[in-house]
Design a protein around this motif. Structure first.
Motif, mmCIF file in Angstrom:
data_model
loop_
_atom_site.group_PDB
_atom_site.id
_atom_site.type_symbol
_atom_site.label_atom_id
_atom_site.label_comp_id
_atom_site.label_asym_id
_atom_site.label_seq_id
_atom_site.Cartn_x
_atom_site.Cartn_y
_atom_site.Cartn_z
ATOM 1 N N TRP A 125 26.615 -2.728 52.417
ATOM 2 C CA TRP A 125 27.601 -3.103 51.413
ATOM 3 C C TRP A 125 27.442 -4.545 50.965
ATOM 4 N N ASP A 154 33.819 9.797 44.418
ATOM 5 C CA ASP A 154 32.776 9.899 45.431
ATOM 6 C C ASP A 154 33.047 11.065 46.378
ATOM 7 N N LEU A 158 28.085 7.779 47.367
ATOM 8 C CA LEU A 158 28.697 6.461 47.503
ATOM 9 C C LEU A 158 28.523 5.581 46.265
ATOM 10 N N GLY A 169 39.461 1.166 41.682
ATOM 11 C CA GLY A 169 39.319 1.424 43.112
ATOM 12 C C GLY A 169 39.610 2.868 43.470
ATOM 13 N N ARG A 181 31.712 4.020 44.430
ATOM 14 C CA ARG A 181 32.348 2.927 45.171
ATOM 15 C C ARG A 181 31.491 1.668 45.140
ATOM 16 N N ALA A 203 36.942 5.328 41.958
ATOM 17 C CA ALA A 203 35.666 5.314 42.668
ATOM 18 C C ALA A 203 35.744 6.126 43.952
ATOM 19 N N TYR A 204 36.813 5.953 44.706
ATOM 20 C CA TYR A 204 36.951 6.648 45.992
ATOM 21 C C TYR A 204 37.081 8.159 45.792
#
Length: 426
Positions: A28, A306, A154, A299, A157, A302-303
Motif C-alpha cells: 500500500w 472491490d 483491490l 472511499g 481501493r 472503492a470498498y
C-alpha cells in the motif's frame, strides 16, 4: 493463481499478463506515494490562481489587473496538460513508469524555480505551458503503476488512495500559497513549491521501490504465449485499443463524468448564492459539505466495488445518482434541504471516481496502460474544462441559473446511457 481471459474487439481473446499484485504481497506504500505526488501536482497547478490579485505579481509581469491575461495563464496550462496527457502518456508504455515519473517531478521542480525568477508575462506563460506538458502524463502513469501492482479485486481501493490527492491538494493548495504570499512574497510561493518537490521525490522513490513493471510484464506475457493465444506486439495492442468500442464508450462516459466535476467546481458557490438565495457568509461551513460527501463517496465506492467487482454497474449507478441529486436541487427550496441534496449528488459522483479507472483496466490491455490512460484522461479533462464556460454561456443567454445545472443533468444522463452496453459484462 490463474487469470481469466479478457475479450478483445475481435473473436480471439488474449490472456492478460500476470500482475505483480498476484505474485507478491500487496504494498500500500505504492498508492500512498502516488497520493503525495498528486497532492504536489495540484499545489503546482492551482498555486498561480492565488496570485492573480497580488499587485506585486502583476507589476513583475508588466500587467495591471487584466482578468483575461491572468486567466490565460491557467487556460494555457490546462490546454497543454490535456494535449500532453493524450499524446505523451504512451511513453510510459516504453519507459518504466516509475523512472519516468521521477524524472517528470525533477522537471516540475526546475520549472517552479524558474517561475520564481520570471520577470515578464511571456516568460511566465511559456513556463506554465511547459509545466502542463510535464504534468500531463501523471494520471496515466499512476493508473499504469497501480494496475501492474494490484489485482483487480483491490484496484478501486488502490486508485481511490491516490485520487484523494486531487481534492486534498486543491483544498490545501490555496491556503498554503496564500500564507506564503502574505508572509514572504509571490516569488517564494514558487520557491516553496520547488523545495516541497524534493522530499516528495524521495517519498516516491521509497514508496515505488518494489515497482518494476516492464521486465516482469514482458516475462509474464511470454510465458502465456501459445499458438492459439499469441502475445501481441505493443503496436498491435495499440491498434486493438483504437478499435475497441468498449474503450471509446468508457472515454465518452469519462467526458460526462468530468463535465459534472468541473461544472460543480466552477459554479456551485455562485449557484447556491444567486440561484437559491443562500447566504454562504452566514452558513459558510455548509458549503464544504458537498465536497466532504464526495470524499466519503470515493472511499465507500472503492470498498464496495472491490468486493462486488462490478465496475461498470458502479459507474452507472454513481453518475445516475449524481444526476438525480441535481434534479432534487432544482426543485426543492430551503438552505439545509438544498445543501443535503447537493451533498447526496456529490456523494454519488464520488462512488464512481475510483471505479472508472478500475473499469478502464478491465477493458484494456496491460501493455498499453499508459496510452489508454492518457487518451482517457486527456479527453475527459479537455471536455470537462469546457463545462464552466458552456454553463456560463447558457446562464447568460437564459438569465436563469437553473439552466446551467440542467445542462449537467443532461450530460450525466447521456453518460449513463452510453455506458449501458458494458453494465452486464463488466
Amino acid at each position: 493463481m490463474t487469470t481469466q481471459p479478457i475479450e478483445t474487439t475481435h473473436s480471439q481473446a488474449y490472456v492478460p499478463p500476470v500482475l505483480a499484485g498476484d505474485e507478491m504481497p500487496v504494498r500500500w506504500s505504492i498508492p500512498l506515494a502516488l497520493f503525495a505526488c498528486v497532492v504536489l501536482a495540484f499545489f503546482d497547478k492551482i498555486s498561480i490562481a492565488a496570485l492573480f490579485s497580488d499587485t506585486e505579481f502583476q507589476n513583475a509581469l508588466g500587467l495591471s489587473f487584466d482578468p483575461t491575461l491572468l486567466g490565460l495563464l491557467m487556460t494555457a496550462f490546462l490546454l497543454s496538460y490535456g494535449i500532453s496527457s493524450m499524446f505523451l502518456s504512451s511513453i510510459g508504455d516504453y519507459i518504466e513508469p516509475k523512472k519516468l515519473l521521477i524524472w517528470m517531478m525533477c522537471v516540475w521542480c526546475m520549472l517552479m524555480v524558474c517561475m520564481g525568477f520570471a520577470n515578464s508575462y511571456r516568460t511566465m506563460m511559456m513556463l506554465r505551458i511547459m509545466l502542463g506538458i510535464a504534468e500531463g502524463p501523471l494520471f496515466s502513469l499512476a493508473f499504469a503503476i497501480v494496475r501492474h501492482s494490484f489485482p483487480q479485486r483491490l484496484q478501486a481501493r488502490a486508485t481511490m488512495l491516490w485520487l484523494l490527492g486531487t481534492p486534498i491538494g486543491a483544498a490545501l493548495g490555496f491556503p498554503v500559497t496564500l500564507f506564503i504570499l502574505h508572509h514572504f512574497g509571490w516569488r517564494w510561493t514558487f520557491f516553496a513549491m520547488a523545495a516541497l518537490t524534493i522530499p516528495v521525490i524521495f517519498i516516491v522513490i521509497y514508496g515505488l521501490r518494489h515497482v518494476n513493471v516492464t521486465p516482469k510484464l514482458k516475462a509474464a506475457q511470454l510465458a502465456k504465449s501459445t499458438p492459439e493465444n499469441p502475445v501481441l506486439s505493443r503496436k498491435q495492442e495499440r491498434q486493438e485499443l483504437y478499435k475497441s468500442w468498449q474503450f471509446w464508450l468508457i472515454c465518452i462516459f469519462n467526458i460526462a463524468f468530468l463535465t459534472y466535476l468541473w461544472g460543480i467546481n466552477g459554479w456551485l458557490p455562485s449557484y447556491l448564492i444567486k440561484g437559491k438565495g443562500i447566504h454562504l457568509e452566514q452558513v459558510g461551513y455548509l458549503s464544504s459539505l458537498p465536497f466532504i460527501a464526495m470524499l466519503l463517496g470515493e472511499g465507500i465506492g472503492a470498498y464496495v466495488s472491490d468486493r462486488l467487482d462490478r465496475r461498470a454497474m458502479s459507474c452507472f449507478i454513481s453518475l445516475l445518482g449524481a444526476s438525480a441529486g441535481l434534479v432534487l436541487v432544482l426543485y426543492i427550496e430551503g438552505t439545509y434541504q438544498v445543501i443535503a441534496a447537493m451533498a447526496f449528488s456529490t456523494f454519488m459522483w464520488g462512488i464512481g471516481a475510483p471505479n472508472v479507472f478500475a473499469l478502464l483496466a478491465k477493458v484494456t490491455s496491460a501493455r498499453v496502460s499508459a496510452t489508454a490512460g492518457g487518451i482517457f484522461n486527456g479527453l475527459g479533462n479537455f471536455a470537462g474544462a469546457l463545462a464552466p464556460v458552456v454553463m456560463g454561456m447558457l446562464i447568460a443567454a437564459s438569465g436563469n441559473m437553473d439552466v446551467g445545472l440542467l445542462f449537467l443533468v443532461i450530460v450525466a444522463v447521456t453518460g449513463c446511457v452510453v455506458l449501458l452496453p458494458l453494465v452486464k459484462r463488466y
